[in-house]
Motif scaffolding. Structure first.
Motif, PDB file in Angstrom:
ATOM      1  N   TRP A 191       0.845  -1.198   0.000  1.00  0.00           N
ATOM      2  CA  TRP A 191       0.000   0.000   0.000  1.00  0.00           C
ATOM      3  C   TRP A 191       0.874   1.239   0.000  1.00  0.00           C
ATOM      4  O   TRP A 191       2.025   1.209   0.388  1.00  0.00           O
ATOM      5  N   ARG A 192       0.294   2.336  -0.475  1.00  0.00           N
ATOM      6  CA  ARG A 192       0.989   3.631  -0.468  1.00  0.00           C
ATOM      7  C   ARG A 192       0.591   4.411   0.780  1.00  0.00           C
ATOM      8  O   ARG A 192      -0.511   4.249   1.303  1.00  0.00           O
ATOM      9  N   SER A 193       1.452   5.290   1.171  1.00  0.00           N
ATOM     10  CA  SER A 193       1.167   6.134   2.341  1.00  0.00           C
ATOM     11  C   SER A 193       0.008   7.094   2.073  1.00  0.00           C
ATOM     12  O   SER A 193      -0.554   7.652   3.008  1.00  0.00           O
ATOM     13  N   THR A 194      -0.369   7.267   0.814  1.00  0.00           N
ATOM     14  CA  THR A 194      -1.464   8.180   0.464  1.00  0.00           C
ATOM     15  C   THR A 194      -2.826   7.487   0.394  1.00  0.00           C
ATOM     16  O   THR A 194      -3.824   8.134   0.088  1.00  0.00           O
ATOM     17  N   GLU A 195      -2.870   6.183   0.673  1.00  0.00           N
ATOM     18  CA  GLU A 195      -4.147   5.457   0.650  1.00  0.00           C
ATOM     19  C   GLU A 195      -5.038   5.943   1.796  1.00  0.00           C
ATOM     20  O   GLU A 195      -4.567   6.505   2.774  1.00  0.00           O
ATOM     21  N   THR A 196      -6.317   5.655   1.681  1.00  0.00           N
ATOM     22  CA  THR A 196      -7.269   6.024   2.727  1.00  0.00           C
ATOM     23  C   THR A 196      -7.052   5.160   3.969  1.00  0.00           C
ATOM     24  O   THR A 196      -6.522   4.048   3.860  1.00  0.00           O
ATOM     25  N   PRO A 197      -7.460   5.643   5.133  1.00  0.00           N
ATOM     26  CA  PRO A 197      -7.235   4.895   6.376  1.00  0.00           C
ATOM     27  C   PRO A 197      -7.803   3.471   6.385  1.00  0.00           C
ATOM     28  O   PRO A 197      -7.233   2.595   7.017  1.00  0.00           O
TER      29      PRO A 197
END
Length: 74
Positions: free
Chosen positions: A35-41
């Motif tokens: 996952w990317r750090s910009t994904e939703t919680p």
């Protein structure tokens, strides 16, 4: 860092954005979830990750790795 899918702490930074350090890409070494750090919680936070998709690390060795390929049709 804890993996949202299997709740282990075997997470590594796989890549970072080439410009501006805008995002990081993480990879779980236990279940291979990434996952990317910009994904939703709901994709990054273990507490908010959908429980239906959680994996128990002890079940991983018995899971099929590659789905079988059906025979070619004549």
């Amino acid at each position: 860092m804890i993996c949202p899918r299997c709740d282990t702490d075997k997470v590594e930074v796989m890549a970072t954005s080439p410009v501006g350090h805008v995002w990081e890409l993480y990879l779980c070494k236990t279940c291979t979830y990434s996952w990317r750090s910009t994904e939703t919680p709901n994709k990054t936070d273990p507490k908010l990750y959908n429980h239906k998709f959680k994996i128990k690390p002890e079940t991983i060795p018995s899971m099929l790795v590659i789905p079988p390929v059906p025979p070619l049709k004549a």
